[in-house]
Motif scaffolding. Sequence first.
Motif, PDB file in Angstrom:
ATOM      1  N   THR A  55       0.816  -1.214   0.000  1.00 52.35           N
ATOM      2  CA  THR A  55       0.000   0.000   0.000  1.00 52.35           C
ATOM      3  C   THR A  55       0.850   1.265   0.000  1.00 52.35           C
ATOM      4  OG1 THR A  55      -0.136  -0.122   2.415  1.00 52.35           O
ATOM      5  CG2 THR A  55      -1.943  -1.100   1.164  1.00 52.35           C
ATOM      6  N   THR A  56       2.110   1.157   0.431  1.00 53.11           N
ATOM      7  CA  THR A  56       3.005   2.319   0.454  1.00 53.11           C
ATOM      8  C   THR A  56       4.268   2.004  -0.337  1.00 53.11           C
ATOM      9  OG1 THR A  56       4.257   1.662   2.415  1.00 53.11           O
ATOM     10  CG2 THR A  56       2.203   2.873   2.789  1.00 53.11           C
ATOM     11  N   ASP A  57       5.101   3.020  -0.521  1.00 51.95           N
ATOM     12  CA  ASP A  57       6.395   2.839  -1.168  1.00 51.95           C
ATOM     13  C   ASP A  57       7.504   2.724  -0.132  1.00 51.95           C
ATOM     14  OD1 ASP A  57       5.105   3.127  -3.622  1.00 51.95           O
ATOM     15  OD2 ASP A  57       5.377   5.309  -3.609  1.00 51.95           O
ATOM     16  N   CYS A  58       7.143   2.491   1.097  1.00 51.94           N
ATOM     17  CA  CYS A  58       8.083   2.461   2.217  1.00 51.94           C
ATOM     18  C   CYS A  58       8.678   1.057   2.365  1.00 51.94           C
ATOM     19  CB  CYS A  58       7.348   2.857   3.494  1.00 51.94           C
ATOM     20  SG  CYS A  58       8.374   2.796   4.970  1.00 51.94           S
ATOM     21  N   ALA A  59      10.003   0.980   2.505  1.00 47.24           N
ATOM     22  CA  ALA A  59      10.663  -0.311   2.695  1.00 47.24           C
ATOM     23  C   ALA A  59      10.398  -0.870   4.094  1.00 47.24           C
ATOM     24  CB  ALA A  59      12.156  -0.165   2.470  1.00 47.24           C
ATOM     25  N   ARG A  60      10.242   0.000   5.085  1.00 47.10           N
ATOM     26  CA  ARG A  60      10.018  -0.458   6.458  1.00 47.10           C
ATOM     27  C   ARG A  60       8.569  -0.841   6.723  1.00 47.10           C
ATOM     28  NH1 ARG A  60      12.058   3.817  10.463  1.00 47.10           N
ATOM     29  NH2 ARG A  60      11.451   2.191  11.931  1.00 47.10           N
ATOM     30  N   HIS A  61       7.628  -0.176   6.083  1.00 38.79           N
ATOM     31  CA  HIS A  61       6.194  -0.413   6.321  1.00 38.79           C
ATOM     32  C   HIS A  61       5.446  -0.550   4.995  1.00 38.79           C
ATOM     33  CE1 HIS A  61       7.748   2.436   9.483  1.00 38.79           C
ATOM     34  NE2 HIS A  61       7.425   1.391  10.218  1.00 38.79           N
ATOM     35  N   PRO A  62       5.728  -1.605   4.217  1.00 37.03           N
ATOM     36  CA  PRO A  62       5.106  -1.699   2.882  1.00 37.03           C
ATOM     37  C   PRO A  62       3.582  -1.846   2.924  1.00 37.03           C
ATOM     38  CG  PRO A  62       6.305  -3.701   3.408  1.00 37.03           C
ATOM     39  CD  PRO A  62       6.605  -2.716   4.485  1.00 37.03           C
ATOM     40  N   TYR A  63       3.045  -2.407   3.999  1.00 35.93           N
ATOM     41  CA  TYR A  63       1.592  -2.600   4.106  1.00 35.93           C
ATOM     42  C   TYR A  63       0.995  -1.721   5.207  1.00 35.93           C
ATOM     43  CZ  TYR A  63       2.736  -6.550   1.216  1.00 35.93           C
ATOM     44  OH  TYR A  63       3.209  -7.328   0.188  1.00 35.93           O
ATOM     45  N   GLY A  64       1.689  -0.645   5.537  1.00 36.04           N
ATOM     46  CA  GLY A  64       1.241   0.256   6.582  1.00 36.04           C
ATOM     47  C   GLY A  64       0.162   1.208   6.098  1.00 36.04           C
ATOM     48  N   PRO A  65      -0.312   2.058   7.016  1.00 32.72           N
ATOM     49  CA  PRO A  65      -1.334   3.031   6.639  1.00 32.72           C
ATOM     50  C   PRO A  65      -0.779   4.069   5.662  1.00 32.72           C
ATOM     51  CG  PRO A  65      -0.612   3.394   8.907  1.00 32.72           C
ATOM     52  CD  PRO A  65       0.043   2.143   8.436  1.00 32.72           C
ATOM     53  N   VAL A  66      -1.652   4.576   4.813  1.00 27.38           N
ATOM     54  CA  VAL A  66      -1.237   5.473   3.725  1.00 27.38           C
ATOM     55  C   VAL A  66      -1.445   6.926   4.115  1.00 27.38           C
ATOM     56  CG1 VAL A  66      -1.706   6.134   1.337  1.00 27.38           C
ATOM     57  CG2 VAL A  66      -1.785   3.730   2.007  1.00 27.38           C
ATOM     58  N   ASP A  67      -0.439   7.743   3.819  1.00 32.66           N
ATOM     59  CA  ASP A  67      -0.511   9.195   3.938  1.00 32.66           C
ATOM     60  C   ASP A  67      -0.115   9.759   2.581  1.00 32.66           C
ATOM     61  OD1 ASP A  67      -0.371  11.872   4.511  1.00 32.66           O
ATOM     62  OD2 ASP A  67       1.266  11.707   5.953  1.00 32.66           O
ATOM     63  N   GLU A  68      -1.076  10.241   1.834  1.00 37.71           N
ATOM     64  CA  GLU A  68      -0.824  10.709   0.467  1.00 37.71           C
ATOM     65  C   GLU A  68       0.155  11.882   0.417  1.00 37.71           C
ATOM     66  OE1 GLU A  68      -1.692   9.220  -2.213  1.00 37.71           O
ATOM     67  OE2 GLU A  68      -3.040   7.758  -1.321  1.00 37.71           O
ATOM     68  N   GLU A  69       0.304  12.619   1.511  1.00 34.39           N
ATOM     69  CA  GLU A  69       1.198  13.776   1.520  1.00 34.39           C
ATOM     70  C   GLU A  69       2.637  13.413   1.855  1.00 34.39           C
ATOM     71  OE1 GLU A  69      -0.448  16.753   4.029  1.00 34.39           O
ATOM     72  OE2 GLU A  69      -2.379  16.724   3.021  1.00 34.39           O
ATOM     73  N   ALA A  70       2.866  12.227   2.399  1.00 34.76           N
ATOM     74  CA  ALA A  70       4.227  11.810   2.736  1.00 34.76           C
ATOM     75  C   ALA A  70       4.983  11.437   1.466  1.00 34.76           C
ATOM     76  CB  ALA A  70       4.200  10.616   3.690  1.00 34.76           C
ATOM     77  N   ILE A  71       6.292  11.549   1.519  1.00 29.43           N
ATOM     78  CA  ILE A  71       7.125  11.289   0.338  1.00 29.43           C
ATOM     79  C   ILE A  71       6.943   9.852  -0.151  1.00 29.43           C
ATOM     80  CG2 ILE A  71       9.511  11.080  -0.461  1.00 29.43           C
ATOM     81  CD1 ILE A  71      10.171  13.416   1.414  1.00 29.43           C
ATOM     82  N   ASN A  72       6.946   8.902   0.765  1.00 28.12           N
ATOM     83  CA  ASN A  72       6.818   7.501   0.377  1.00 28.12           C
ATOM     84  C   ASN A  72       5.422   6.938   0.664  1.00 28.12           C
ATOM     85  OD1 ASN A  72       6.967   7.424   3.120  1.00 28.12           O
ATOM     86  ND2 ASN A  72       8.747   6.108   3.232  1.00 28.12           N
ATOM     87  N   ARG A  73       4.469   7.803   0.875  1.00 25.31           N
ATOM     88  CA  ARG A  73       3.063   7.467   1.133  1.00 25.31           C
ATOM     89  C   ARG A  73       2.862   6.706   2.444  1.00 25.31           C
ATOM     90  NH1 ARG A  73       0.503   4.208  -2.871  1.00 25.31           N
ATOM     91  NH2 ARG A  73      -1.398   5.013  -1.999  1.00 25.31           N
ATOM     92  N   CYS A  74       3.846   6.709   3.338  1.00 26.13           N
ATOM     93  CA  CYS A  74       3.769   5.975   4.597  1.00 26.13           C
ATOM     94  C   CYS A  74       3.371   6.929   5.722  1.00 26.13           C
ATOM     95  CB  CYS A  74       5.109   5.312   4.902  1.00 26.13           C
ATOM     96  SG  CYS A  74       5.127   4.408   6.460  1.00 26.13           S
ATOM     97  N   LEU A  75       2.261   6.655   6.359  1.00 25.57           N
ATOM     98  CA  LEU A  75       1.789   7.486   7.460  1.00 25.57           C
ATOM     99  C   LEU A  75       2.750   7.428   8.644  1.00 25.57           C
ATOM    100  CD1 LEU A  75      -0.495   9.209   8.723  1.00 25.57           C
ATOM    101  CD2 LEU A  75      -1.439   7.071   9.582  1.00 25.57           C
TER     102      LEU A  75
END
Length: 101
Positions: A55-75
């Motif tokens: 759900t996100t582009d984050c390597a640490r939290h790939p299935y974490g909650p989404v924040d559309e304003e964050a750089i990697n979409r990771c809340l």
Amino acid sequence: MNRTHISDLARALRVLGSHGENLGLESSTATLDEIHTDLSRALDLMRIVNRPKPTTDCARHPYGPVDEEAINRCLLCGTHERRARYSGQADRPADAYRQRY
């Protein structure tokens, strides 16, 4: 899911198909072990292909909650970054933050 995983799965299934054509009553234990290994590989690839898309582009939290304003979409990472920025810790190295907690 990416093309590499799909092509690897297709190749593994073709190998299994060739085992089925050559399998007979006189098949050796080594042949059966090879079939077992190839079948396990195909099942592992199937699990990889069937995984949900992150759900996100984050390597640490790939299935974490989404924040559309964050750089990697990771809340979670976005919140951590904003907290550091607002408290004036943005200039501090990450190790200093870890030592505090």
